[in-house]
Design an enzyme around this catalytic site. Structure first.
Site, PDB file in Angstrom:
ATOM      1  N   GLY A 139      71.039  10.292 -18.897  1.00 63.28           N
ATOM      2  CA  GLY A 139      69.713   9.771 -19.253  1.00 63.28           C
ATOM      3  C   GLY A 139      68.673  10.813 -18.883  1.00 63.28           C
ATOM      4  O   GLY A 139      68.316  11.684 -19.683  1.00 63.28           O
ATOM      5  N   TRP A 164      71.036   3.197 -25.481  1.00 64.15           N
ATOM      6  CA  TRP A 164      69.588   2.955 -25.452  1.00 64.15           C
ATOM      7  C   TRP A 164      68.916   3.632 -26.640  1.00 64.15           C
ATOM      8  O   TRP A 164      67.844   4.211 -26.495  1.00 64.15           O
ATOM      9  CB  TRP A 164      68.926   3.484 -24.162  1.00 64.15           C
ATOM     10  N   ARG A 274      36.297 -18.982 -17.048  1.00 66.11           N
ATOM     11  CA  ARG A 274      37.071 -19.876 -16.171  1.00 66.11           C
ATOM     12  C   ARG A 274      36.287 -20.182 -14.888  1.00 66.11           C
ATOM     13  O   ARG A 274      35.813 -19.252 -14.220  1.00 66.11           O
ATOM     14  CB  ARG A 274      38.408 -19.205 -15.831  1.00 66.11           C
ATOM     15  N   GLY A 347      48.175 -19.246 -13.293  1.00 64.26           N
ATOM     16  CA  GLY A 347      49.415 -19.799 -13.867  1.00 64.26           C
ATOM     17  C   GLY A 347      49.603 -19.433 -15.327  1.00 64.26           C
ATOM     18  O   GLY A 347      50.726 -19.157 -15.783  1.00 64.26           O
ATOM     19  N   GLU A 370      61.439   8.449 -22.278  1.00 62.91           N
ATOM     20  CA  GLU A 370      60.830   9.779 -22.500  1.00 62.91           C
ATOM     21  C   GLU A 370      60.421  10.442 -21.185  1.00 62.91           C
ATOM     22  O   GLU A 370      59.343  11.009 -21.062  1.00 62.91           O
ATOM     23  CB  GLU A 370      59.665   9.693 -23.490  1.00 62.91           C
TER      24      GLU A 370
HETATM   25  C1  LIG Z   1      63.113   0.687 -24.001  1.00 57.38           C
HETATM   26  C2  LIG Z   1      63.883   1.959 -24.000  1.00 57.38           C
HETATM   27  C3  LIG Z   1      63.992   2.695 -25.164  1.00 57.38           C
HETATM   28  C4  LIG Z   1      64.742   3.878 -25.193  1.00 57.38           C
HETATM   29  N1  LIG Z   1      64.879   4.545 -26.369  1.00 57.38           N
HETATM   30  C5  LIG Z   1      65.609   5.688 -26.401  1.00 57.38           C
HETATM   31  C6  LIG Z   1      65.813   6.376 -27.645  1.00 57.38           C
HETATM   32  O1  LIG Z   1      65.316   5.979 -28.698  1.00 57.38           O
HETATM   33  N2  LIG Z   1      66.580   7.499 -27.629  1.00 57.38           N
HETATM   34  C7  LIG Z   1      67.150   7.984 -26.491  1.00 57.38           C
HETATM   35  O2  LIG Z   1      67.815   8.998 -26.568  1.00 57.38           O
HETATM   36  N3  LIG Z   1      66.984   7.334 -25.311  1.00 57.38           N
HETATM   37  C8  LIG Z   1      66.240   6.205 -25.237  1.00 57.38           C
HETATM   38  N4  LIG Z   1      66.071   5.531 -24.050  1.00 57.38           N
HETATM   39  C9  LIG Z   1      66.753   6.022 -22.848  1.00 57.38           C
HETATM   40  C10 LIG Z   1      65.798   6.638 -21.835  1.00 57.38           C
HETATM   41  O3  LIG Z   1      65.353   7.878 -22.301  1.00 57.38           O
HETATM   42  C11 LIG Z   1      66.521   6.702 -20.492  1.00 57.38           C
HETATM   43  O4  LIG Z   1      66.667   5.357 -20.040  1.00 57.38           O
HETATM   44  C12 LIG Z   1      65.759   7.514 -19.463  1.00 57.38           C
HETATM   45  O5  LIG Z   1      65.795   8.879 -19.801  1.00 57.38           O
HETATM   46  C13 LIG Z   1      66.315   7.321 -18.062  1.00 57.38           C
HETATM   47  O6  LIG Z   1      67.678   7.535 -18.069  1.00 57.38           O
HETATM   48  P1  LIG Z   1      68.692   6.473 -17.375  1.00 57.38           P
HETATM   49  O7  LIG Z   1      68.339   5.131 -17.904  1.00 57.38           O
HETATM   50  O8  LIG Z   1      70.050   6.971 -17.567  1.00 57.38           O
HETATM   51  O9  LIG Z   1      68.305   6.512 -15.854  1.00 57.38           O
HETATM   52  P2  LIG Z   1      68.832   7.580 -14.787  1.00 57.38           P
HETATM   53  O10 LIG Z   1      68.701   8.953 -15.326  1.00 57.38           O
HETATM   54  O11 LIG Z   1      70.144   7.121 -14.279  1.00 57.38           O
HETATM   55  O12 LIG Z   1      67.756   7.388 -13.640  1.00 57.38           O
HETATM   56  C14 LIG Z   1      67.740   6.228 -12.808  1.00 57.38           C
HETATM   57  C15 LIG Z   1      66.550   6.347 -11.870  1.00 57.38           C
HETATM   58  O13 LIG Z   1      66.681   7.537 -11.064  1.00 57.38           O
HETATM   59  C16 LIG Z   1      65.520   8.332 -11.211  1.00 57.38           C
HETATM   60  N5  LIG Z   1      65.872   9.754 -11.175  1.00 57.38           N
HETATM   61  C17 LIG Z   1      66.659  10.441 -12.042  1.00 57.38           C
HETATM   62  N6  LIG Z   1      66.690  11.733 -11.691  1.00 57.38           N
HETATM   63  C18 LIG Z   1      65.919  11.860 -10.585  1.00 57.38           C
HETATM   64  C19 LIG Z   1      65.557  12.956  -9.743  1.00 57.38           C
HETATM   65  N7  LIG Z   1      65.953  14.199 -10.002  1.00 57.38           N
HETATM   66  N8  LIG Z   1      64.752  12.712  -8.695  1.00 57.38           N
HETATM   67  C20 LIG Z   1      64.311  11.457  -8.441  1.00 57.38           C
HETATM   68  N9  LIG Z   1      64.603  10.396  -9.188  1.00 57.38           N
HETATM   69  C21 LIG Z   1      65.409  10.590 -10.247  1.00 57.38           C
HETATM   70  C22 LIG Z   1      64.941   7.954 -12.566  1.00 57.38           C
HETATM   71  O14 LIG Z   1      63.578   8.262 -12.658  1.00 57.38           O
HETATM   72  C23 LIG Z   1      65.218   6.473 -12.605  1.00 57.38           C
HETATM   73  O15 LIG Z   1      64.202   5.800 -11.910  1.00 57.38           O
HETATM   74  C24 LIG Z   1      65.340   4.348 -24.006  1.00 57.38           C
HETATM   75  C25 LIG Z   1      65.209   3.619 -22.817  1.00 57.38           C
HETATM   76  C26 LIG Z   1      64.494   2.432 -22.807  1.00 57.38           C
HETATM   77  C27 LIG Z   1      64.387   1.672 -21.514  1.00 57.38           C
END
Ligand SMILES: Cc1cc2nc3c(=O)[nH]c(=O)nc-3n(C[C@H](O)[C@H](O)[C@H](O)COP(=O)(O)OP(=O)(O)OC[C@H]3O[C@@H](n4cnc5c(N)ncnc54)[C@H](O)[C@@H]3O)c2cc1C
Length: 397
Positions: A139, A164, A274, A347, A370
């Site tokens: 991700g 996702w 309100r 509420g 993103e």
């Molecule tokens: C509504 C929605 C729409 C999406 N649409 C798309 C799409 O169209 N195309 C696509 O390709 N992806 C899409 N995504 C995926 C999205 O880009 C990923 O969820 C995002 O990049 C985070 O990756 P992850 O969920 O694997 O979290 P992880 O990478 O596992 O991260 C988990 C947590 O750890 C934190 N973290 C990670 N690395 C570090 C670091 N080095 N230091 C400190 N904290 C860290 C993150 O900030 C997060 O809080 C979508 C996600 C959502 C929720």
């Protein structure tokens, strides 16, 4: 609509005209569509198609997939469109944004043939676009992508899983990022345009979200990709993904700004009518304090959003620092603004279907996709320290 900010020096006459057009369209076309029987009875996928058609007919999708190619991107225009739509409908805003994100790599890196083939139908809303970067184990860390593209004949075979993926299940094409192995990590990725009906590509799972929009996990099994579907050169996938996000990251912040403005409007209207403990809510100083803090948060976000967009459009600079700051601050502060709006509603704020309750669910994902807030902080700190270290070296010479 709040429009004083359009007099800031970041904007030109064309932006003021565009904002007026989108606002009028939202009032005269979008609102009736959202309240129409056909829309209300439709499922999520059909709603998105209705919205894509309506946005296509309005001409506003041209902003996200400009006919003029890369030079046609005007980030301030995309920001205004997302901000104004987000005030009324998170789903309409989502549809517009995804047409841009799912076609941005073609606009930026596609050949004339690829642009002519895919972009007109994205602009008209006849075809839905998607951007498939994330995977179950990749991700935030794009370098961990494990989907492979193995050379086969003139083209490639894709193997792996994406998750996702917004518009997954309704898109006509996916911009798919896969490992071609030119170098380790992020430097060994390539980008492909993969039609949704390609053999070996299947929707493994539709995922339900707290703020509903179509999103899915995709499976690729020996999915063939023809040579003409490669974007840019082999090994350029990471550059393509980052260049696309560089255009769109600021616009995520603009969407958050639109939601925060709506929350402030709703809270102000409610506080002005309100009665609690014998007086209007707005006559209580604690509520005045909340409203004042919300006003500051909204203006801070707007300044950061449009500074970033202006810097890219006018100074033609990379905006890694500015866009990260805008996304981090605007999404985090919109969450706080919306939470305060819920509090002011009491509420009613947590009653399903009220505007602030919907905003409360809609805003959450913007702090994750993103580039999550933590990732933006890492980028910002790195950018700051690089500049700081350079300044020290110069000072010591
Ligand atoms: C509504 C929605 C729409 C999406 N649409 C798309 C799409 O169209 N195309 C696509 O390709 N992806 C899409 N995504 C995926 C999205 O880009 C990923 O969820 C995002 O990049 C985070 O990756 P992850 O969920 O694997 O979290 P992880 O990478 O596992 O991260 C988990 C947590 O750890 C934190 N973290 C990670 N690395 C570090 C670091 N080095 N230091 C400190 N904290 C860290 C993150 O900030 C997060 O809080 C979508 C996600 C959502 C929720």
């Amino acid at each position: 609509m709040e429009s004083d900010f359009l007099n800031w020096p970041f904007f030109e006459a064309k932006h003021r005209a565009l904002a007026t057009r989108i606002e009028a369209w939202s009032r005269e076309q979008l609102e009736p569509l959202l309240h129409s029987e056909a829309y209300r009875l439709a499922g999520l996928d059909a709603r998105c198609q209705h919205l894509a058609n309506a946005l296509g007919q309005s001409g506003f999708l041209d902003i996200c997939a400009p006919e003029a190619g890369p030079e046609g991107f005007d980030v301030r225009s995309i920001c205004l469109a997302r901000e104004i739509l987000a005030r009324r409908s998170a789903l309409a805003e989502f549809v517009l944004a995804m047409q841009g994100l799912g076609s941005g790599p073609i606009t930026l890196f596609g050949t004339a043939e690829q642009r002519a083939r895919y972009l007109p139908s994205v602009r008209s809303g006849r075809s839905i676009a998607a951007f498939a970067l994330s995977e179950p184990e990749a991700g935030s860390d794009v370098s961990a992508i494990s989907t492979t593209a193995t050379a086969s004949g003139d083209g490639w075979l894709l193997e792996g899983e994406k998750t996702w993926i917004s518009n997954g299940g309704i898109a006509q094409h996916y911009i798919m990022f896969a490992r071609t192995g030119e170098a380790p990590g992020a430097r060994g990725l390539s980008a492909f345009i993969v039609p949704a009906d390609s053999p070996g590509l299947e929707v493994a799972e539709r995922i339900e979200m707290m703020s509903p929009h179509p999103i899915a996990r995709l499976r690729l099994r020996a999915c063939p990709v023809a040579p003409g579907q490669l974007l840019g050169r082999p090994g350029e996938g990471f550059r393509i993904a980052m260049a696309t996000l560089d255009v769109f990251r600021t616009t995520v912040a603009a969407a958050a700004l639109g939601m925060a403005r709506r929350a402030l409007d709703e809270a102000s209207r409610h506080a002005a009518k309100r009665i609690a403990m014998g007086r209007l809510l707005i006559e209580h100083q604690l509520i005045q304090g909340k409203i004042a803090d919300m006003c500051c948060a909204v203006d801070q976000s707007a300044l950061l959003v449009y500074r970033s967009a202006w810097t890219r459009d006018v100074l033609k600079q990379r905006v890694t620092r500015e866009s990260s700051m805008a996304k981090l601050c605007a999404t985090e502060s919109a969450q706080r603004v919306i939470d305060e709006a819920v509090q002011i509603f009491g509420g009613m704020g947590v009653q399903s279907g009220t505007p602030v309750e919907e905003l409360y669910r809609d805003i959450r994902a913007l702090r994750i996709y993103e580039g999550a807030s933590e990732v933006q902080r890492v980028i910002l700190a790195r950018q700051h320290m690089a500049g700081f270290s350079r300044a020290i070296v110069v000072a010591e010479q």
